[in-house]
Design an enzyme around this catalytic site. Structure first.
Site, PDB file in Angstrom:
ATOM      1  N   LEU A  18       0.825  -1.273  -0.064  1.00 49.64           N
ATOM      2  CA  LEU A  18       0.097  -0.213  -0.082  1.00 49.64           C
ATOM      3  C   LEU A  18       1.029   1.379  -0.046  1.00 49.64           C
ATOM      4  CD1 LEU A  18      -2.947  -0.537   2.342  1.00 49.64           C
ATOM      5  CD2 LEU A  18      -3.098  -0.361  -0.079  1.00 49.64           C
ATOM      6  N   ASP A  19       0.738   2.173  -0.845  1.00 49.98           N
ATOM      7  CA  ASP A  19       1.429   3.393  -1.093  1.00 49.98           C
ATOM      8  C   ASP A  19       1.702   4.186   0.395  1.00 49.98           C
ATOM      9  OD1 ASP A  19       1.654   2.886  -3.520  1.00 49.98           O
ATOM     10  OD2 ASP A  19      -0.240   4.203  -3.980  1.00 49.98           O
ATOM     11  N   TYR A  20       2.843   4.756   0.683  1.00 53.39           N
ATOM     12  CA  TYR A  20       2.887   5.535   1.846  1.00 53.39           C
ATOM     13  C   TYR A  20       1.605   6.297   2.241  1.00 53.39           C
ATOM     14  CZ  TYR A  20       5.356   8.853   5.062  1.00 53.39           C
ATOM     15  OH  TYR A  20       5.895   9.430   6.079  1.00 53.39           O
TER      16      TYR A  20
END
Length: 252
Positions: A112-114
């Site tokens: 999951l992206d930052y």
């Protein structure tokens, strides 16, 4: 190396148990000469190891024993946390959120992206990890996004047909328009995809002219984010949830 007795097991099976790779992927790594046991390159998948042996893959070492129990963790990842085991820039990782309560070594399943929150699965089950993340199994991920403006029907049709990104066309997405917030001039939508390109959902929506304000993953295959959880919380999966995940990727 003493491979006699009941404690020995095939190298690819040990690699899957340790969360290195699925058995099939482990066999490929072994045949390509990318695996060492006690410092020696091994190219035969049938090679047996014991709990005393040390396995090395891509310069990372693993002790082949003792066996760890398989653990499956649902984490509600907050935004501002990196999906990684460690980070050279000292940013908070998803492993940091688990603290010392999970004794086994678990790894994130996918990313999951930052800046993205929501459902993240962590486990030490290498076979399940491989299948859940391999494109051939087509595991669907569902995201809830708040985007700028009132998203048009044409943009939705484009997303549903596939969007051309710099790394290629996306597969068709499923879109559900949920609501519009007039005061903030935003639209909330649900978007389902089965691919895993880097920052894919954000890039798809930017490509059709609707930048993302907030993005949260609410489903991963049959697994749904627990509505009782808040960002930063985690829990072990139930037996039925684990069985549903395995069934979704044909693990019997």
């Amino acid at each position: 190396m003493d491979c006699s007795g009941d404690q020995s097991e095939r190298l690819q099976k040990a690699m899957a148990r340790l969360g290195v790779a699925s058995r099939r992927h482990a066999e490929i790594l072994i045949s390509q000469g990318l695996v060492k046991v006690n410092g020696q390159t091994v190219t035969q998948p049938g090679f047996k190891v014991t709990p005393e042996d040390v396995i090395e893959v891509n310069a990372k070492t693993y002790s082949s024993g003792p066996s760890e129990d398989l653990v499956y963790v649902m984490l509600y990842k907050p935004a501002g946390v990196i999906t990684s085991v460690t980070d050279p820039h000292q940013r908070k990782t998803v492993i940091d959120l688990l603290g010392q309560n999970i004794k086994e070594r678990v790894y994130p399943v996918g990313r999951l992206d930052y800046d993205t929150s929501g459902l993240l699965l962590l486990t030490n089950d290498g076979e399940l990890t491989f299948r859940l993340t391999h494109p051939s199994f087509g595991v669907e991920k569902v995201y809830r996004a708040s985007v700028a403006g009132n998203i048009s029907d044409q943009a939705i049709r484009t997303l549903e047909s596939g969007v051309h990104l710099e790394d290629g066309m996306t597969s068709p997405a499923k879109i559900k328009k949920l609501s519009r917030y007039k005061s903030g001039n935003q639209t909330e939508i649900e978007l389902a995809i089965h691919e895993g390109k880097n920052r894919q959902v954000r890039r798809m929506l930017e490509q059709v002219g609707y930048p993302v304000f907030r993005l949260r993953r609410i489903c991963f295959g049959p697994l749904q984010l627990d509505p009782k959880m808040t960002a930063g919380e985690y829990r072990l999966l139930t037996t039925s949830e684990v069985n549903a995940l395995k069934e979704a990727v044909s693990i019997r």
